[in-house]
Design an enzyme around this catalytic site. Structure first.
Site, PDB file in Angstrom:
ATOM      1  N   ASP A 280       0.846  -1.194   0.000  1.00 21.69           N
ATOM      2  CA  ASP A 280       0.000   0.000   0.000  1.00 21.69           C
ATOM      3  C   ASP A 280       0.885   1.248   0.000  1.00 21.69           C
ATOM      4  O   ASP A 280       1.899   1.319   0.711  1.00 21.69           O
ATOM      5  CB  ASP A 280      -0.931   0.000   1.227  1.00 21.69           C
ATOM      6  CG  ASP A 280      -2.075   0.993   1.088  1.00 21.69           C
ATOM      7  OD1 ASP A 280      -3.230   0.541   0.965  1.00 21.69           O
ATOM      8  OD2 ASP A 280      -1.806   2.216   1.100  1.00 21.69           O
ATOM      9  N   ILE A 281       0.509   2.232  -0.767  1.00 25.96           N
ATOM     10  CA  ILE A 281       1.288   3.465  -0.912  1.00 25.96           C
ATOM     11  C   ILE A 281       1.256   4.308   0.377  1.00 25.96           C
ATOM     12  O   ILE A 281       2.143   5.138   0.601  1.00 25.96           O
ATOM     13  CB  ILE A 281       0.735   4.273  -2.122  1.00 25.96           C
ATOM     14  CG1 ILE A 281       1.778   5.160  -2.729  1.00 25.96           C
ATOM     15  CG2 ILE A 281      -0.525   5.035  -1.765  1.00 25.96           C
ATOM     16  CD1 ILE A 281       1.352   5.761  -4.075  1.00 25.96           C
TER      17      ILE A 281
ATOM     18  N   GLU B 276     -12.352   3.454  -1.330  1.00 23.09           N
ATOM     19  CA  GLU B 276     -11.862   4.501  -2.233  1.00 23.09           C
ATOM     20  C   GLU B 276     -11.724   3.989  -3.662  1.00 23.09           C
ATOM     21  O   GLU B 276     -11.939   4.736  -4.609  1.00 23.09           O
ATOM     22  CB  GLU B 276     -10.471   4.985  -1.773  1.00 23.09           C
ATOM     23  CG  GLU B 276     -10.502   5.776  -0.476  1.00 23.09           C
ATOM     24  CD  GLU B 276      -9.093   6.057   0.043  1.00 23.09           C
ATOM     25  OE1 GLU B 276      -8.117   5.773  -0.678  1.00 23.09           O
ATOM     26  OE2 GLU B 276      -8.997   6.535   1.173  1.00 23.09           O
TER      27      GLU B 276
ATOM     28  N   HIS C 174     -10.289  -5.566  -3.253  1.00 20.26           N
ATOM     29  CA  HIS C 174      -8.950  -5.797  -2.698  1.00 20.26           C
ATOM     30  C   HIS C 174      -9.051  -6.115  -1.228  1.00 20.26           C
ATOM     31  O   HIS C 174      -9.914  -5.579  -0.530  1.00 20.26           O
ATOM     32  CB  HIS C 174      -8.036  -4.589  -2.911  1.00 20.26           C
ATOM     33  CG  HIS C 174      -8.606  -3.277  -2.436  1.00 20.26           C
ATOM     34  ND1 HIS C 174      -9.577  -2.594  -3.145  1.00 20.26           N
ATOM     35  CD2 HIS C 174      -8.370  -2.544  -1.329  1.00 20.26           C
ATOM     36  CE1 HIS C 174      -9.895  -1.485  -2.497  1.00 20.26           C
ATOM     37  NE2 HIS C 174      -9.184  -1.431  -1.371  1.00 20.26           N
TER      38      HIS C 174
ATOM     39  N   ASN D 212     -13.158  -3.365   1.989  1.00 25.25           N
ATOM     40  CA  ASN D 212     -14.178  -2.331   2.091  1.00 25.25           C
ATOM     41  C   ASN D 212     -15.155  -2.440   0.924  1.00 25.25           C
ATOM     42  O   ASN D 212     -14.752  -2.741  -0.205  1.00 25.25           O
ATOM     43  CB  ASN D 212     -13.529  -0.941   2.084  1.00 25.25           C
ATOM     44  CG  ASN D 212     -12.753  -0.671   3.364  1.00 25.25           C
ATOM     45  OD1 ASN D 212     -13.219  -0.974   4.460  1.00 25.25           O
ATOM     46  ND2 ASN D 212     -11.555  -0.123   3.234  1.00 25.25           N
TER      47      ASN D 212
ATOM     48  N   HIS E  51      -6.899  -5.660   2.240  1.00 28.79           N
ATOM     49  CA  HIS E  51      -5.743  -5.094   2.929  1.00 28.79           C
ATOM     50  C   HIS E  51      -5.222  -6.200   3.852  1.00 28.79           C
ATOM     51  O   HIS E  51      -5.980  -6.694   4.700  1.00 28.79           O
ATOM     52  CB  HIS E  51      -6.156  -3.911   3.806  1.00 28.79           C
ATOM     53  CG  HIS E  51      -6.757  -2.760   3.066  1.00 28.79           C
ATOM     54  ND1 HIS E  51      -6.080  -1.594   2.835  1.00 28.79           N
ATOM     55  CD2 HIS E  51      -7.990  -2.591   2.520  1.00 28.79           C
ATOM     56  CE1 HIS E  51      -6.863  -0.750   2.180  1.00 28.79           C
ATOM     57  NE2 HIS E  51      -8.031  -1.328   1.969  1.00 28.79           N
TER      58      HIS E  51
HETATM   59  P1  AMP Z   1      -9.879   1.340   0.054  1.00 25.81           P
HETATM   60  O1  AMP Z   1     -10.209   2.550   0.893  1.00 25.81           O
HETATM   61  O2  AMP Z   1     -10.191   0.053   0.767  1.00 25.81           O
HETATM   62  O3  AMP Z   1     -10.473   1.420  -1.323  1.00 25.81           O
HETATM   63  O4  AMP Z   1      -8.298   1.327  -0.043  1.00 25.81           O
HETATM   64  C1  AMP Z   1      -7.570   1.852  -1.103  1.00 25.81           C
HETATM   65  C2  AMP Z   1      -6.109   1.749  -0.704  1.00 25.81           C
HETATM   66  O5  AMP Z   1      -5.322   1.884  -1.885  1.00 25.81           O
HETATM   67  C3  AMP Z   1      -5.628   2.836   0.266  1.00 25.81           C
HETATM   68  O6  AMP Z   1      -5.095   2.219   1.438  1.00 25.81           O
HETATM   69  C4  AMP Z   1      -4.542   3.583  -0.534  1.00 25.81           C
HETATM   70  O7  AMP Z   1      -3.446   3.986   0.267  1.00 25.81           O
HETATM   71  C5  AMP Z   1      -4.142   2.545  -1.562  1.00 25.81           C
HETATM   72  N1  AMP Z   1      -3.593   3.063  -2.817  1.00 25.81           N
HETATM   73  C6  AMP Z   1      -4.120   4.035  -3.612  1.00 25.81           C
HETATM   74  N2  AMP Z   1      -3.367   4.205  -4.711  1.00 25.81           N
HETATM   75  C7  AMP Z   1      -2.342   3.312  -4.620  1.00 25.81           C
HETATM   76  C8  AMP Z   1      -1.218   3.008  -5.435  1.00 25.81           C
HETATM   77  N3  AMP Z   1      -0.998   3.648  -6.610  1.00 25.81           N
HETATM   78  N4  AMP Z   1      -0.352   2.054  -5.023  1.00 25.81           N
HETATM   79  C9  AMP Z   1      -0.565   1.406  -3.855  1.00 25.81           C
HETATM   80  N5  AMP Z   1      -1.611   1.635  -3.037  1.00 25.81           N
HETATM   81  C10 AMP Z   1      -2.477   2.599  -3.412  1.00 25.81           C
END
Ligand code: AMP
Ligand code: ZN
Length: 114
Positions: free
Chosen positions: A29-30, A94, A99, A86, A101
């Site tokens: 995760d970024i 988001e 996915h 989520n 986590h």
């Molecule tokens: P969610 O809120 O469950 O949709 O989580 C989306 C996750 O994606 C968040 O924890 C972000 O930090 C992560 N994220 C967004 N863009 C990237 C990216 N380019 N590379 C890695 N993780 C990302």
């Protein structure tokens, strides 16, 4: 389709990869929320907020198998880890691509944040 995770899977944007097989790709995760924070993503674009279909069960099962392998690789299989997915507005989802986590590497506290 303008989906960040589809672009990562197609290698159109970079990721720090942890694991890949026929069904799944996983990368860090970024914006990590724990010492180990890996995103485990099916290669097929599935939005959990729109529901799953029976023909997606094999993919979903493979996400769990990948999670165990990644937990071992990241050294948290014995210490324990949490898988979160989520779905929909109240979850804070988001990215509209299924996915997990995978979080670990420290005691994670209560199940629901604030
Ligand atoms: P969610 O809120 O469950 O949709 O989580 C989306 C996750 O994606 C968040 O924890 C972000 O930090 C992560 N994220 C967004 N863009 C990237 C990216 N380019 N590379 C890695 N993780 C990302
Ligand atoms: Zn996608």
């Amino acid at each position: 389709m303008d989906c960040i995770f589809c672009k990562i899977i197609k290698r159109e944007i970079p990721s720090k990869d942890v694991y890949e097989d026929d069904f799944v790709k996983a990368f860090y995760d970024i914006n990590p929320k724990a010492p180990v924070h890996v995103l485990i993503v099916p290669k097929k674009h599935i939005n959990p907020a729109q529901g799953f279909t029976q023909d997606e069960v094999e993919i979903i099962g493979n996400l769990f198998l990948a999670a165990q392998k990644i937990a071992e690789k990241e050294g948290v299989f014995q210490s324990g880890f949490r898988l979160i997915t989520n779905s929909g507005p109240d979850s804070g989802q988001e990215i509209e691509h299924l996915h997990f986590h995978l979080l670990g590497g420290k005691p994670l506290g209560g199940l629901v944040g604030n």
